[in-house]
Every structure is written in structure tokens, then in C-alpha cells.
Design a protein around this motif. Sequence first.
Motif, mmCIF file in Angstrom:
data_model
loop_
_atom_site.group_PDB
_atom_site.id
_atom_site.type_symbol
_atom_site.label_atom_id
_atom_site.label_comp_id
_atom_site.label_asym_id
_atom_site.label_seq_id
_atom_site.Cartn_x
_atom_site.Cartn_y
_atom_site.Cartn_z
ATOM 1 N N UNK A 158 -119.329 -86.110 -83.527
ATOM 2 C CA UNK A 158 -118.732 -86.268 -82.209
ATOM 3 C C UNK A 158 -118.239 -84.940 -81.639
ATOM 4 N N UNK A 159 -118.823 -83.837 -82.058
ATOM 5 C CA UNK A 159 -118.452 -82.544 -81.482
ATOM 6 C C UNK A 159 -119.453 -82.179 -80.396
ATOM 7 N N UNK A 160 -118.938 -81.577 -79.328
ATOM 8 C CA UNK A 160 -119.801 -81.165 -78.218
ATOM 9 C C UNK A 160 -119.509 -79.718 -77.885
ATOM 10 N N UNK A 161 -120.554 -78.935 -77.782
ATOM 11 C CA UNK A 161 -120.403 -77.536 -77.417
ATOM 12 C C UNK A 161 -120.342 -77.399 -75.900
ATOM 13 N N UNK A 162 -119.646 -76.385 -75.441
ATOM 14 C CA UNK A 162 -119.586 -76.113 -74.014
ATOM 15 C C UNK A 162 -118.503 -76.869 -73.281
ATOM 16 N N UNK A 163 -117.683 -77.639 -73.979
ATOM 17 C CA UNK A 163 -116.598 -78.370 -73.356
ATOM 18 C C UNK A 163 -115.274 -77.849 -73.893
ATOM 19 N N UNK A 164 -114.261 -77.808 -73.048
ATOM 20 C CA UNK A 164 -112.940 -77.360 -73.453
ATOM 21 C C UNK A 164 -112.294 -78.442 -74.316
ATOM 22 N N UNK A 165 -111.995 -78.134 -75.569
ATOM 23 C CA UNK A 165 -111.444 -79.116 -76.499
ATOM 24 C C UNK A 165 -110.045 -79.584 -76.096
ATOM 25 N N UNK A 166 -109.357 -78.787 -75.285
ATOM 26 C CA UNK A 166 -108.025 -79.184 -74.836
ATOM 27 C C UNK A 166 -108.102 -80.263 -73.759
ATOM 28 N N UNK A 167 -109.191 -80.286 -73.017
ATOM 29 C CA UNK A 167 -109.346 -81.262 -71.944
ATOM 30 C C UNK A 167 -110.170 -82.464 -72.401
ATOM 31 N N UNK A 168 -111.302 -82.214 -73.014
ATOM 32 C CA UNK A 168 -112.185 -83.283 -73.471
ATOM 33 C C UNK A 168 -111.906 -83.539 -74.959
ATOM 34 N N UNK A 169 -110.953 -84.408 -75.215
ATOM 35 C CA UNK A 169 -110.510 -84.638 -76.589
ATOM 36 C C UNK A 169 -111.180 -85.838 -77.243
ATOM 37 N N UNK A 170 -112.209 -86.374 -76.639
ATOM 38 C CA UNK A 170 -112.896 -87.520 -77.229
ATOM 39 C C UNK A 170 -113.547 -87.114 -78.541
ATOM 40 N N UNK A 171 -113.481 -88.006 -79.527
ATOM 41 C CA UNK A 171 -114.124 -87.739 -80.805
ATOM 42 C C UNK A 171 -113.489 -88.523 -81.927
ATOM 43 N N UNK A 172 -113.881 -88.196 -83.142
ATOM 44 C CA UNK A 172 -113.311 -88.781 -84.356
ATOM 45 C C UNK A 172 -112.717 -87.624 -85.138
ATOM 46 N N UNK A 173 -111.436 -87.733 -85.480
ATOM 47 C CA UNK A 173 -110.721 -86.623 -86.102
ATOM 48 C C UNK A 173 -110.008 -87.059 -87.371
ATOM 49 N N UNK A 174 -109.980 -86.161 -88.365
ATOM 50 C CA UNK A 174 -109.220 -86.399 -89.593
ATOM 51 C C UNK A 174 -107.746 -86.255 -89.259
ATOM 52 N N UNK A 175 -106.956 -87.278 -89.599
ATOM 53 C CA UNK A 175 -105.519 -87.223 -89.328
ATOM 54 C C UNK A 175 -104.694 -87.184 -90.610
#
Length: 183
Positions: A158-175
Motif C-alpha cells: 500500500x505504498x505509493x510513490x510521488x505522493x506526500x505521506x503527510x497528506x495521503x496517509x492511506x495504507x496499512x501500517x505496523x503499529x
Amino acid sequence: MTIAGKIESTIAIPGAVSVSYDAGIMKVKGPKGELSRNFAHPGIDIAVGEGEVSVSCEYPRIKDKAMVGTYVAHINNMIKGVTVGFTYHLKIVFSHFPMKVTVKGDRVEINNYMGGHAPRYANIMKGCTVKVNGADVTVEGIDIEACGQTAANLERATSRLGFDKRTFQDGIYIVQKSHKVKE
């Protein structure tokens, strides 16, 4: 412990665990299952004694000292894995397009990521189980490397290149990572 050109580390073996070492292959059996790993290295000696494993090197160089520490860490992780197991908790995050995450065989299918039509896939490593419950994903297993790689595969899918990670936070993350599997 260093004695005149020799480095040696010992690892205590819990009562419920049995360890065997033969021809460079270490096998660890415990209540959760069995793990095996190749520990063949020309300068490192491994001995399984009464209730302990000894990893040593005669006249070590810097890389040999590092290898002794690496072997000790791997053996400790194998013992933890067969006694309590490993768990990775991941969170599904989306702002506008709801993702649908399902487990299908030996991989995880992610649909509607950022409104995309093509599904994305993440491989599940051998020996791991993945459970999806709403927005929570749990990866469990006895091999820390397989569990960590499966969790990394989910993040990577669920990682996308070219997008600002601070704005486009969609994804699956280890918490959260833990060394106990809840029963």
C-alpha cells in the motif's frame, strides 16, 4: 565473555524447549512448534550442553565477534518463537475510499486502495497466519523473520510513490510488535 583471544556467549535453554545441533543445522523444538536454521560458519563453534547453548570463536576478528553476537540473537529469537511466539499488529488507514482487505490462501488481497480498480497483493510467508478484523490486521507466527517480512509486505503493498505521506496517509501500517501470542 572474552578470555585471552577467545570470545564466548552462552544462552540458557528453558525447560520446555529442546535444542539440537548437527552439521551446522540447529533445531529448536518447543510448545508452539519447531524451527531450524543453518549456522554453518568456519570460525564459529556452537555446542549444545546441559541446559545451555554455547557460541564461541577462538582468536576472533571484528567480523567474527559480530557473527557470534548475531548467532546469539538468532538463537534467542528461535527460543522465544517456539515458547511464546511473535505478533505484529497493523492498522488499515483510509480517509475517503474504504479499503477491503481479505486473506486468500497464501496472500492478502487489498481492494479499492485509493479508489483503484486493480487489487494489490501481499505475500504471506510460510509459517505465518494473518487475521483481518475490521481495521486491524494481526500477523502471528513462531519465526520472527517470516512475521516481520509478512508485515513489511503488507506495508509495501500500500505504498505509493510521488505522493506526500503527510497528506495521503492511506495504507496499512505496523503499529505494534510483541513477543507474546494471545491465546
